[in-house]
Enzyme design. Structure first.
Site, PDB file in Angstrom:
ATOM      1  CB  CYS A 103      -0.868   0.050   1.260  1.00  0.00           C
ATOM      2  SG  CYS A 103      -1.894  -1.395   1.572  1.00  0.00           S
ATOM      3  CB  CYS A 104       2.151   3.832  -1.515  1.00  0.00           C
ATOM      4  SG  CYS A 104       1.859   3.837  -3.295  1.00  0.00           S
ATOM      5  CD1 TRP A 105      -1.963  10.199  -1.941  1.00  0.00           C
ATOM      6  CD2 TRP A 105      -2.548   9.414   0.058  1.00  0.00           C
ATOM      7  NE1 TRP A 105      -2.999  10.972  -1.479  1.00  0.00           N
ATOM      8  CE2 TRP A 105      -3.392  10.511  -0.238  1.00  0.00           C
ATOM      9  CE3 TRP A 105      -2.741   8.758   1.275  1.00  0.00           C
ATOM     10  CZ2 TRP A 105      -4.385  10.965   0.613  1.00  0.00           C
ATOM     11  CZ3 TRP A 105      -3.732   9.214   2.127  1.00  0.00           C
ATOM     12  CH2 TRP A 105      -4.548  10.296   1.794  1.00  0.00           C
TER      13      TRP A 105
ATOM     14  CG  LEU B 238      -2.549   3.671   1.972  1.00  0.00           C
ATOM     15  CD1 LEU B 238      -1.362   4.277   2.703  1.00  0.00           C
ATOM     16  CD2 LEU B 238      -3.205   2.578   2.788  1.00  0.00           C
TER      17      LEU B 238
END
Length: 151
Positions: free
Chosen positions: A64-66, A108
């Site tokens: 996960c990342c932004w 995210l």
């Protein structure tokens, strides 16, 4: 199933991924912002989770990342990993079926709790296709990985 999870931020969605996977009976290993003291840079923690899959210490991973884009790019640099950025259940199902994806990448920013659960339902309910064309495409990707490892 053993699943590695990484996130570059300790966000509610990332924590929900871990909780939901554990609720479903999976053994979860965390990286990045989810592991106190670990390097939380998206490239670093996504690589760590992907390496768990490549090494066989995890069956699959969720990175996960932004936006999910950086996490998927970093994971896909690890030979043997087929990471797919999924924003909905249909994409998750297709990634598992046609691409035999072994790493789920999530953003995210836009993934809500209901959508996350739908994505995970589709991801875990779907296995790789046995269709010759689909298997041929996955085999081609594996050859690309092998060629990259040899160079």
């Amino acid at each position: 199933m053993r699943i590695s999870v990484s996130s570059d931020m300790d966000e509610p969605v990332a924590r929900l991924v871990v909780a939901e996977l554990r609720r479903r009976g999976h053994e979860v290993r965390v990286h990045g912002a989810l592991a106190p003291g670990a390097d939380a840079q998206w490239a670093v923690c996504s690589e760590a989770a992907a390496r768990d899959v490549a090494a066989g210490t995890a069956d699959q991973a969720v990175v996960c990342c932004w936006t999910g884009t950086g996490a998927s790019i970093a994971a896909n640099k690890v030979p043997g990993v087929r990471a797919a950025l999924c924003t909905d259940a249909g994409t998750a199902e297709g990634a598992r079926r046609w691409n035999d994806a072994n790493v789920l990448a999530l953003g995210l920013r836009l993934t809500s709790e209901p959508v996350l659960k739908e994505i995970l339902d589709a991801w875990f309910a779907t296995g790789p296709s046995e269709d010759a064309e689909d298997r041929g495409n996955v085999a081609h990707i594996e050859r690309l990985d092998a060629a990259r490892a040899d160079s």
